[in-house]
Design a protein around this motif. Structure first.
Motif, mmCIF file in Angstrom:
data_model
loop_
_atom_site.group_PDB
_atom_site.id
_atom_site.type_symbol
_atom_site.label_atom_id
_atom_site.label_comp_id
_atom_site.label_asym_id
_atom_site.label_seq_id
_atom_site.Cartn_x
_atom_site.Cartn_y
_atom_site.Cartn_z
ATOM 1 N N VAL A 162 -1.711 20.595 17.623
ATOM 2 C CA VAL A 162 -1.263 21.416 16.509
ATOM 3 C C VAL A 162 -2.472 21.900 15.735
ATOM 4 N N ASP A 163 -2.551 23.231 15.535
ATOM 5 C CA ASP A 163 -3.667 23.764 14.751
ATOM 6 C C ASP A 163 -3.457 23.520 13.276
ATOM 7 N N SER A 164 -2.245 23.801 12.831
ATOM 8 C CA SER A 164 -1.990 23.633 11.410
ATOM 9 C C SER A 164 -0.511 23.385 11.204
ATOM 10 N N PHE A 165 -0.187 22.477 10.316
ATOM 11 C CA PHE A 165 1.210 22.237 9.976
ATOM 12 C C PHE A 165 1.662 23.122 8.830
ATOM 13 N N GLY A 166 0.835 24.028 8.434
ATOM 14 C CA GLY A 166 1.113 24.789 7.223
ATOM 15 C C GLY A 166 0.376 24.137 6.070
ATOM 16 N N SER A 167 -0.086 24.928 5.145
ATOM 17 C CA SER A 167 -0.871 24.343 4.054
ATOM 18 C C SER A 167 0.005 23.401 3.240
ATOM 19 N N LEU A 168 -0.605 22.399 2.681
ATOM 20 C CA LEU A 168 0.138 21.422 1.888
ATOM 21 C C LEU A 168 0.768 22.121 0.688
ATOM 22 N N PRO A 169 1.906 21.614 0.236
ATOM 23 C CA PRO A 169 2.579 22.285 -0.892
ATOM 24 C C PRO A 169 1.655 22.380 -2.086
ATOM 25 N N SER A 170 1.744 23.514 -2.773
ATOM 26 C CA SER A 170 0.809 23.720 -3.877
ATOM 27 C C SER A 170 1.070 22.766 -5.027
ATOM 28 N N GLU A 171 2.297 22.249 -5.101
ATOM 29 C CA GLU A 171 2.587 21.311 -6.193
ATOM 30 C C GLU A 171 1.977 19.938 -5.952
ATOM 31 N N TYR A 172 1.509 19.722 -4.753
ATOM 32 C CA TYR A 172 0.906 18.423 -4.449
ATOM 33 C C TYR A 172 -0.553 18.462 -4.828
ATOM 34 N N PHE A 226 0.818 -1.206 0.000
ATOM 35 C CA PHE A 226 0.000 0.000 0.000
ATOM 36 C C PHE A 226 0.850 1.253 0.000
ATOM 37 N N THR A 227 2.003 1.107 0.577
ATOM 38 C CA THR A 227 2.801 2.324 0.577
ATOM 39 C C THR A 227 3.303 2.638 -0.823
ATOM 40 N N GLY A 228 3.374 1.591 -1.674
ATOM 41 C CA GLY A 228 3.796 1.879 -3.032
ATOM 42 C C GLY A 228 2.819 2.794 -3.725
ATOM 43 N N GLY A 229 1.515 2.556 -3.446
ATOM 44 C CA GLY A 229 0.535 3.436 -4.038
ATOM 45 C C GLY A 229 0.476 4.768 -3.333
ATOM 46 N N GLY A 230 1.259 4.913 -2.330
ATOM 47 C CA GLY A 230 1.185 6.110 -1.502
ATOM 48 C C GLY A 230 1.860 7.301 -2.100
ATOM 49 N N GLY A 231 2.431 7.167 -3.241
ATOM 50 C CA GLY A 231 2.973 8.355 -3.865
ATOM 51 C C GLY A 231 4.323 8.743 -3.299
ATOM 52 N N ASP A 232 4.817 9.844 -3.796
ATOM 53 C CA ASP A 232 6.164 10.257 -3.461
ATOM 54 C C ASP A 232 6.174 11.543 -2.659
ATOM 55 N N PHE A 233 5.141 11.729 -1.872
ATOM 56 C CA PHE A 233 5.059 12.963 -1.095
ATOM 57 C C PHE A 233 6.319 13.162 -0.275
ATOM 58 N N GLY A 234 6.713 12.100 0.381
ATOM 59 C CA GLY A 234 7.867 12.224 1.265
ATOM 60 C C GLY A 234 9.132 12.587 0.514
ATOM 61 N N THR A 235 9.255 12.041 -0.694
ATOM 62 C CA THR A 235 10.463 12.347 -1.443
ATOM 63 C C THR A 235 10.447 13.774 -1.939
ATOM 64 N N ARG A 236 9.302 14.200 -2.425
ATOM 65 C CA ARG A 236 9.235 15.529 -3.020
ATOM 66 C C ARG A 236 9.194 16.623 -1.975
ATOM 67 N N PHE A 237 8.590 16.365 -0.864
ATOM 68 C CA PHE A 237 8.362 17.455 0.086
ATOM 69 C C PHE A 237 8.952 17.112 1.443
ATOM 70 N N GLN A 238 10.226 16.794 1.425
ATOM 71 C CA GLN A 238 10.866 16.397 2.672
ATOM 72 C C GLN A 238 10.775 17.475 3.722
ATOM 73 N N TYR A 239 10.843 18.718 3.284
ATOM 74 C CA TYR A 239 10.811 19.799 4.263
ATOM 75 C C TYR A 239 9.468 19.805 4.991
ATOM 76 N N TYR A 240 8.438 19.423 4.301
ATOM 77 C CA TYR A 240 7.132 19.421 4.944
ATOM 78 C C TYR A 240 7.057 18.320 5.995
ATOM 79 N N VAL A 241 7.604 17.169 5.626
ATOM 80 C CA VAL A 241 7.620 16.065 6.583
ATOM 81 C C VAL A 241 8.405 16.457 7.819
#
Lengths: 244, 487, 261
Positions: C236-246, C158-173
């Motif tokens: 936590v109220d907000s982690f910051g809006s998700l990256p716009s490229e996502y 299932f994680t394979g279908g999980g996309g590459d969010f972590g790779t692309r947006f490491q700073y967000y993680v």
């Protein structure tokens, strides 16, 4: 022709004069008029101002008439009328002598010289309430971080209360002060408590509360600014201010 | 043996399984009977297999398809991001560029340096060629030693016909596939304050991205007391000490300014001829606005986080106590009872249900907390001289000034401390001597501004909430009692 | 099973019963002994702070600042401040222990390991030293925080279908990591616990950065620890809006907490 006429008149005139003169010479001259009896000289002298301090000058003024020889002691011969500035170091009597054919006349003027400047007139001897207040009221001093009146200040309180009761018309303000250590806001509150403590002690001793206002200055208006205990104690006080 | 293992594995209880394995002799001795009976009782292998497949199915069913997943956790060493901030390059040939570039670059560098979120790589490690546009970025020059940066901020600035335009990017230089984190453009009339403001905005964007959603503070203000005109008046300045300007002109003494949460008004305490009163200055109207006089000594006003209430200290009933009124001054009611001067109230910014304050009821002043109605009184400090509490934005910490060993004759060095409210454990933040007082939190919860006389003159300083990056902000006259804006 | 065997062995049941009962009692006793003596933890007093006294110590909750980076190994890149630093540092709080022993792996019954070994849901234990030296590690695991991008470490499909969010947006993680770590108040955990199993909490992050749907996916066995972990996310109220490229509408996060006092 006029020229010759003028010369003619001149010759006639001169010869007339000569004749007359000669005539006259022959006649006894009329007796000279008898000299009028000589008038008595008058003299007056004054000095203005009549009293000076040492070092100042005064103006000496005199008038004479019928005098030919006017002199003032100490000055010498002077004009019959005149004035002169004098600044003697001691009191002097100016003696004017006016001599004339009619006799002599004298006049004097006295100039007083005071050695010491006259003392300024003493101020009106009435003492104001404010002075009385300042002379008799003692500030109340506090211990470090404390706002209760300590034992050795009770006598000050009592003396102040006594004075204030004797002068019931005096109104005043008690200011609460703190030393420079400690925090701005807390010191303002502490100063407020100190002023209140003094006010309460006075009202307990019979002073009418309506005469008393209180205000705190915390450490904003210190009496001294050194950083030692002596100055700090000076600043930890309830200070009295007369407000009428 | 195989059936034995089957028996053992089908048992869910680890302990039971372990004990059975620990007693092999027992098993061996009972094997024959156990084997036959368990086989008959539990059924055949197919049943076991079915159970296994059922479990796999259950696990698989927890898959949320078409959903991105992040898996991460604590204990993974969250450290400050190493960031390189390249000087922005001029985009045009306008002569105004030089001065504006300097302002922009210096401001951006300082904003990021003191943010507490990133660790700036010193410029001496940068490569000679810095990019001004995305195509110019040479990743390997930045993500390898000597700079060893993880993030790069770069861009360009140019004036054209009196109009200033700034383009800025934030790149993740370790992620060559998709490096762009931020790309921003700002435009305004060309002026020094505009360049400064753009740098502040860009820095705030970067910090918000990298700080996990917490807003940056580069555009916040600090309000304080200054006597440089001869009287103590209320002044304001940017959070980094620039743009200091006077607000009030009372000609008397003005103390303890507190800005309202919406930034429209400043409450403070001012000296009138009859005593100290709470006064209100309107920033929108640039003048004083009326506020009722209470009588007595009224000090240290504080706003609730929703802006509807004001707490303050008043001695109008005789003893300085904490009162709460609404923000127009009406409805004042007394909250603390008992003797002892009570001053310096401050609301819990997270809940508004709690007030921390200072009381001298036991002698030297100490910090207390209580409910807004005065119930639940709790003493937080038990020694020394503790004053000036201030709640952190997340409601967890109080910062305050403390002289832990205090007494007559002591010169009274006080330091800024941080206390965790729930556990009452504290940490000392300042150590450099002098008297440090009146700490105030920044809205991001990462910085504290305070007053200190460590240089011999009373001035305003700021630092990170762990005591590092201490910086002096004011240099003229005597400056005190700083208050950080809410946003 | 024991009882069935007894009934089966009809003619020998008397003696067998006695043996069986005896051994079963013995096992029970052994278990009881094991439970009471071997697993007891010496209770440590909780800082003696409850009674109203303020105690000086390092803080248990975290001032919301990330730690200073580890010193670089490269001599050229050494940026130590040298001897001129005048501000004494307060002692750094000990980072959470990195207990990566086998016990922290997800506990699955052994049977599944045998029959479904290629499909285990078990995230691999992290390497012992999480701190990757600067300049090494590559794009996926930067020095500012590692995380297990599912594809890279192997795991469930299932994680394979999980996309590459972590790779692309490491700073967000990293930001999510930091905010939760800041808000985790470890003193909420029962003070008698010194070590606990890892607790897994999952939640969703909406586009505006707001967390929701917070639930404990795998408990540590300590209720107070589970609760403190949940609360850390909820604070936590907000982690910051998700990256716009996502492009997704939300991101799901599985976050684990390792507790060690």
């Amino acid at each position: 022709m006029k020229y010759r006429l003028k010369w003619l008149f001149l010759i006639v005139g001169l010869s007339a004069l000569l004749a007359l003169g000669a005539c006259k010479k022959k006649a006894a001259p009329p007796p000279p008029p008898p000299p009028p009896p000589p008038a008595s000289p008058t003299a007056s002298i004054s000095v203005n101002p009549s009293s000076i301090q040492a070092g100042q000058s005064a103006s000496l003024t005199w008038q004479t008439s019928n005098a030919t020889d006017v002199s003032i002691d100490g000055i010498g011969a002077v004009q019959p009328n005149g004035s002169q500035s004098v600044s003697p170091t001691d009191s002097t009597t100016y003696h004017l002598t006016a001599k004339g054919a009619g006799g002599s006349q004298e006049a004097t003027a006295r100039l007083t010289v005071t050695q010491a400047p006259p003392p300024p007139p003493p101020p009106a001897p009435t003492v104001t309430d404010e002075d009385l207040f300042a002379q008799n009221i003692k500030d109340v001093y506090f211990d470090y971080d404390k706002s209760d009146v300590r034992g050795d200040q009770q006598s000050s309180i009592q003396a102040d209360a006594q004075f204030l009761n004797q002068h019931p018309s005096m109104n005043f303000t008690i200011e609460g002060h703190c030393d420079e250590r400690g925090s701005t806001d807390y010191n303002l509150a502490l100063g407020d408590q100190r002023a209140s403590a003094v006010k309460n002690a006075l009202t307990a001793a019979g002073v009418n509360a309506s005469r008393i206002k209180t205000i705190s200055y915390g450490k904003e208006k210190p009496f001294c600014s050194e950083s030692n205990e002596a100055c700090w104690q000076q600043n930890r006080r309830g200070h009295f201010l007369y407000t009428k | 043996m195989k059936s034995t293992e089957t028996t053992a594995n089908s048992l869910q209880s680890a302990a039971y399984r372990n004990t059975i394995l620990m007693y092999p002799k027992l098993l061996l001795s009972r094997m024959d009977e156990a084997d036959r009976t368990s086989s008959r009782w539990c059924g055949s292998k197919p049943l076991v297999r079915a159970l296994v497949f059922l479990c796999i199915y259950c696990l698989l069913s927890t898959v949320l398809l078409a959903q991105d997943w992040i898996k991460t956790g604590t204990g993974l060493g969250v450290e400050k991001v190493r960031m390189a901030v390249a000087d922005f390059k001029p985009a045009t040939a306008d002569p105004q560029n030089t001065a504006l570039l300097k302002t922009f670059n210096d401001t951006l560098w300082n904003d990021l340096d003191v943010s507490g979120v990133v660790e700036l790589v010193s410029k001496s490690f940068y490569p000679l060629q810095v990019p001004g546009q995305p195509p110019e970025v040479n990743f390997m020059a930045w993500n390898a030693p000597p700079p060893n940066a993880a993030m790069l901020a770069f861009g360009n600035l140019g004036v054209t016909n009196g109009r200033l335009t700034v383009q800025g990017w934030l790149y993740d230089v370790k992620n060559t596939q998709s490096p762009q984190v931020l790309g921003k453009q700002y435009a305004d009339t060309a002026s020094d304050p505009a360049a400064r403001l753009m740098a502040h905005k860009f820095a705030d964007e970067i910090i918000a991205r990298l700080g996990g959603g917490v807003e940056g503070i580069a555009e916040t203000q600090i309000y304080f007391v200054s006597d440089r005109t001869g009287h103590k008046e209320i002044w304001a300045m940017d959070y980094d000490g620039s743009n200091q300007h006077q607000l009030t002109h009372l000609g008397s003494i003005a103390l303890s300014p507190r800005i309202s949460p919406d930034g429209s008004r400043i409450a403070f305490s001012g000296l009138t001829k009859n005593g100290w009163e709470i006064m209100m200055y309107s920033l929108e109207l640039s003048r004083m606005v009326s506020f009722p006089h209470m009588g007595g000594t009224n000090l240290s006003p504080a706003w609730s986080a929703d802006g509807t209430k004001l707490a303050f200290s008043s001695s109008r009933a005789g003893d300085p106590a904490i009162y709460v009124a609404d923000n127009s001054g009406s409805g004042a009611r007394r909250v603390t009872t008992g003797k002892g001067p009570d001053v310096s109230p401050v609301f819990n910014r997270k809940t508004d249900g709690q007030i921390a304050f200072v009381s001298g009821r036991t002698g030297l002043p100490q910090i207390y907390t209580m409910g807004v109605d005065g119930t639940n009184l709790l003493k937080l400090t038990d020694q020394g001289y503790a004053v000036s509490p201030n709640w952190s934005p997340n409601g967890q910490f109080l910062t305050f000034a403390w002289v832990r060993k205090y007494g007559p004759g002591d010169p009274g060095a006080s330091d800024i401390y941080l206390m965790d409210i729930a556990s009452k454990q504290w940490v000392q933040l300042t150590h450099d001597g002098g008297r440090n007082d009146f700490p105030s939190w920044s809205p991001d919860g990462r910085h504290i501004v305070f007053q200190s006389n460590r240089t011999g003159s009373l001035e305003i300083w700021s630092m990170l909430a762990d005591g590092s990056k201490v910086q002096q902000l004011t240099f003229t006259g005597h400056n005190s009692q700083p208050n950080w804006s809410w946003k | 099973m024991a009882s069935a065997e007894i009934y089966f062995e009809h003619d020998r049941w008397g003696r067998a019963l006695a043996w069986s009962a005896g051994f079963h009692v013995g096992i029970m006793l052994a278990l009881l002994v094991y439970a009471t003596f071997v697993n007891r933890h010496t209770g440590e007093g909780w800082g003696a702070g409850g009674g109203g006294e303020a105690i000086g110590a390092t803080l248990v909750s975290t001032v919301p600042l990330p730690a200073n980076p580890a010193p670089a190994q490269n001599v050229l890149a050494n940026e130590s401040k040298g001897l001129t630093q005048s501000q004494p540092k307060i002692e750094e709080k000990a980072p959470d222990a990195i207990e990566i022993q086998g016990k922290n792996a997800k506990v699955k019954p052994k049977k599944k390991q045998e029959t479904a070994s290629t499909k285990q849901a078990q995230p691999e234990p992290e390497p012992e030293d999480n701190r990757v030296a600067f300049g090494e590690g590559g794009p996926v695991s930067g020095p500012y925080g590692t995380f297990s991008a599912a594809g890279a470490k192997g795991g469930f499909g299932f994680t394979g279908g999980g996309g590459d969010f972590g790779t692309r947006f490491q700073y967000y993680v990293r930001g999510v990591q930091q905010r939760i770590s800041e808000n985790w108040l470890k003193y909420e955990v029962d003070p008698r616990i010194t070590n606990a199993q890892r607790v897994y909490v999952t939640f969703d992050i909406a586009r505006d950065g707001h967390p929701s749907n917070v639930r404990v996916e795998q408990s540590s066995g300590v209720p107070s620890l589970d609760q403190s972990a949940q609360r850390a996310v909820q604070r936590v109220d907000s982690f910051g809006s998700l990256p716009s490229e996502y492009s997704g509408s939300k991101v799901s996060v599985e976050f684990w907490f390792d507790y060690k006092r």
